[in-house]
Enzyme design. Structure first.
Site, PDB file in Angstrom:
ATOM      1  N   ALA A 110      31.251  37.485  45.044  1.00 17.14           N
ATOM      2  CA  ALA A 110      31.549  36.135  44.577  1.00 17.14           C
ATOM      3  C   ALA A 110      30.306  35.249  44.644  1.00 17.14           C
ATOM      4  CB  ALA A 110      32.675  35.533  45.404  1.00 17.14           C
ATOM      5  N   GLY A 113      34.274  41.167  44.904  1.00 17.45           N
ATOM      6  CA  GLY A 113      34.669  41.063  43.514  1.00 17.45           C
ATOM      7  C   GLY A 113      33.888  41.999  42.609  1.00 17.45           C
ATOM      8  N   GLU A 164      35.745  45.106  42.725  1.00 16.20           N
ATOM      9  CA  GLU A 164      37.031  44.906  42.054  1.00 16.20           C
ATOM     10  C   GLU A 164      36.876  44.944  40.536  1.00 16.20           C
ATOM     11  OE1 GLU A 164      39.984  42.446  44.843  1.00 16.20           O
ATOM     12  OE2 GLU A 164      38.089  41.397  44.515  1.00 16.20           O
ATOM     13  N   GLU A 190      35.678  41.191  52.315  1.00 17.89           N
ATOM     14  CA  GLU A 190      36.313  39.871  52.368  1.00 17.89           C
ATOM     15  C   GLU A 190      36.885  39.511  53.725  1.00 17.89           C
ATOM     16  OE1 GLU A 190      36.380  40.951  47.992  1.00 17.89           O
ATOM     17  OE2 GLU A 190      36.567  41.995  49.897  1.00 17.89           O
TER      18      GLU A 190
END
Length: 697
Positions: free
Chosen positions: A63, A102, A105, A125
């Protein structure tokens, strides 16, 4: 499309290249660019596959931290991952460097994944108090199985490419330019008529003993919520259809977003990086560092030398005799053997460090060419002054002279030399090659480039370096003496040391204060009490029951008996029944009627004492900012990271409530519980410690 995502065609393959330096963080512009580029690929005739690749040194590092704490902006990451996965085209991720959070992901939203041999992936995270919220807890277990996914997600560790291939996270490892490798893989898939392979359509993973795993994670994390909550999201991947699992992941994600623990972990994340960013050092270049001298080869000196060697520095170790020099080399060798066993160095490196990079000498003249020397001898002012007189004579002009003192006055040490501007305190924490904290103690005459050199050394050693001023104990040990004192007061008033230790480990500390005292050695506190007895204020409450144990030769872990009894081969200790008898005798002598304490009251008093003394330390300028206190306690004293540090804890509790409790405790002991002026000022102005951090930024 945005400038940070470029679109090119290679026959049947559309290449989406992310270029958001330095690490391709998933900013709103990157998310929008990927979404727009997917739209374009699907609208163009002849496109059969999409390749997503990163520019620079990473695929996608995660992120964008610039967006932390700000309102979310469309497109959000969960929708982007779903949108990529739903494409009718074949979507391939070619991964290099790191693909974290992310970034992984996004890759899991692709249908196939190829990676460089040096690539690393992970979902970290939980270290920010949250869980993977863009499908990571639902897609990863469909590839790895539930047990492996729980381990990866709840530790947040980086997984190297070979292990990621073995786990099924990636499909292929291939060395070369990521775009070239990705194009070749995509062409092979098209040539073999490979089908789209959405992870969301794969079978649910088989379940594990979820409740037992949940309990184990809470215990291991000392109460940290995010790993155990992330496990519940993986459980949803096992028990629910994918779409319902995604909804459950989002619910759990939002639950964590609203916790105090997330606030604490975000505070720790940002300020671990901010703590060494000092305005006073802007534009100040550090002195050159290639060779380091270390005086004293005991446990601390050997640890410092090991840390320097592992960081690529040459080390000259000074000891007093042949036997002491041999013992020091043996300690360093033992430390390096541990690094070899853990894979941090290879055998050739190990041998070179011991035979070439390390010199052990009894002659101070051997220090004539070193750039910085660290004294790590006995904590006695006269001894340290003798050492610094020798260093003053032996070391070259411009050599930084540093003391590893834990408490002593660095100004007085500096005054014993002809070059006080070159003198600084570098307070390491034992074991010095493992512990991350380094207090950089700046004396009155320390030159700015010497301060910069202290921070440069900390960076080279991988330490979290904190600036401290000169006082008894600097930042950490000064605050420690206060919260250790309040623990002693509670023992006299009726709480057992064992209850206090248990209450504070339940709160999240790595160890309670009495277990820590056993680990450090009870003789240290005993010597300090005797040293300070002559100047002690008559109203100060100082328990002396433990001195009876020291008089019998019992000093904690190193002698097998202290607050706890330690048996060889057994981990930890068991409560020592002698302690309660000694406490009872002292209570009777002092005329104290013991009372019961709840665990909540123990924690509150302990924390309020810590915060109050920390406010004094900041108010006096010993610590320049509250965040300096927080990082000191986090990295040197086992403070639970998910509270962010004592100052962040106080902000979360409300400074007015903390002050009210301190004033209430002051009705019992007005000498000890004197509210810090800075704390009173902040409450009166309706401000927080974090406001002070922002002002200093």
């Amino acid at each position: 499309m945005t400038d940070v995502v470029t679109y090119t065609r290679h026959d049947e393959i559309a290449v989406l290249r992310i270029a958001n330096p330095p690490v391709n963080a998933l900013s709103q512009a990157v998310r929008q660019g990927l979404s727009d580029a997917m739209d374009r690929a699907e609208s163009e005739d002849g496109v059969k596959a999409v390749l997503i690749v990163g520019d620079g040194r990473a695929f996608i590092a995660g992120a964008d931290i610039k967006e932390f704490g700000k309102p979310p902006m469309e497109p959000n990451l969960p929708d982007l991952c779903t949108r990529i996965e739903a494409s009718p085209l074949l979507v391939v991720a070619s991964m290099h460097g790191v693909s974290l959070g992310g970034g992984l992901e996004v890759a899991l939203g692709c249908h196939y994944r190829v990676a460089q041999p040096s690539a690393r992936v992970g979902l970290p995270e939980v270290h920010l108090g949250i869980l993977p919220g863009a499908g990571g807890t639902q897609r990863l277990p469909r590839l790895t199985g539930a047990e492996k996914a729980v381990e990866a997600i709840t530790t947040g560790r980086h997984i190297k490419a070979p292990e990621a291939l073995e786990l099924g996270i990636i499909d292929k490892i291939e060395e070369g330019d990521p775009e070239t490798v990705g194009l070749a893989y995509a062409r092979d898939l098209l040539a073999s008529n490979a089908a789209r392979r959405p992870v969301s359509e794969m079978p649910n993973p088989q379940g594990i003993d979820w409740d037992a795993t949940h309990a184990a994670l809470l215990k291991k994390g000392r109460g940290q919520l995010s790993p155990a909550t992330a496990m519940r999201a993986v459980q949803a991947a096992s028990e629910l259809p994918f779409d319902e699992g995604i909804k459950r992941e989002r619910e759990l994600f939002m639950d964590l977003m609203n916790t105090d623990q997330r606030k604490g972990l975000i505070h720790a994340f940002f300020n671990e990086r901010a703590v060494s960013n000092l305005p006073e050092l802007k534009g100040v270049a550090p002195r050159a560092l290639q060779s380091i001298g270390v005086i004293g080869g005991g446990t601390m000196g050997a640890g410092i030398a090991t840390a320097c060697l592992l960081s690529g520095l040459n080390v000259v170790m000074i000891e007093m005799s042949d036997d002491a020099a041999e013992a020091a080399k043996g300690r360093i060798g033992g430390n390096l053997a541990g690094a070899l066993k853990r894979g941090k160095i290879n055998q050739e490196k190990h041998d070179n460090l011991l035979s070439i990079a390390l010199e052990v000498s009894q002659n101070y003249d051997s220090l004539k060419d070193v750039d910085l020397v660290i004294e790590a001898v006995f904590e006695e002012m006269d001894v340290k002054k003798q050492v610094f007189a020798k260093l003053d004579a032996a070391c070259k002009p411009g050599c930084v002279l540093a003391s590893n003192t834990s408490y002593l006055d660095v100004n007085e040490i500096a005054a014993s030399t002809t070059r006080p501007a070159d003198v600084i305190g570098l307070h390491f924490f034992s074991p010095a090659h493992v512990m991350k904290l380094l207090e950089v103690v700046v004396a009155d005459q320390t030159a700015p480039d010497v301060v910069a050199t202290g921070f440069a050394l900390g960076k080279m050693l991988g330490k979290v370096a904190v600036r401290a001023g000169v006082c008894d104990g600097f930042i950490g040990n000064r605050i420690l003496s206060t919260y250790r004192a309040v623990a002693g007061h509670m023992v006299l008033d009726g709480a057992s040391p064992f209850q206090i230790d248990d209450a504070l480990t339940d709160f999240g500390f790595a160890m309670g204060p009495f277990a820590v005292a056993d680990l450090a050695g009870l003789d240290i506190g005993w010597a300090t009490r005797k040293r300070k007895a002559a100047t002690r204020h008559p109203d100060e409450r100082v328990p002396t029951y433990i001195d009876r144990l020291c008089e019998q030769g019992h000093y904690g872990q190193k002698t097998g008996e202290g607050y706890y009894i330690y048996e060889k081969g057994k981990r930890g200790g068991t409560p020592n029944p002698k302690i309660l008898e000694l406490i009872k005798d002292e209570q009777q002598t002092l005329g104290i009627t013991p009372r019961d304490f709840s665990d909540a009251e123990i924690v509150r008093r302990y924390m309020c004492a810590m915060v109050n003394e920390a406010a004094e330390v900041v108010g006096e300028g010993i610590a320049r900012r509250p965040l300096d206190v927080d990082m000191t306690l986090l990295f040197g004293y086992g403070f639970p990271r998910y509270w962010g540090g004592p100052m962040k804890w106080a902000d979360i509790q409300g400074l007015d409530a903390v002050l009210a409790d301190i004033e209430r405790y002051g009705q019992e002991d007005a000498w000890f519980w004197q509210p810090a002026p800075l704390l009173k000022q902040l409450v009166a102005e309706g401000r927080t410690f974090d406001d002070l951090n922002k002002e200093a930024a």
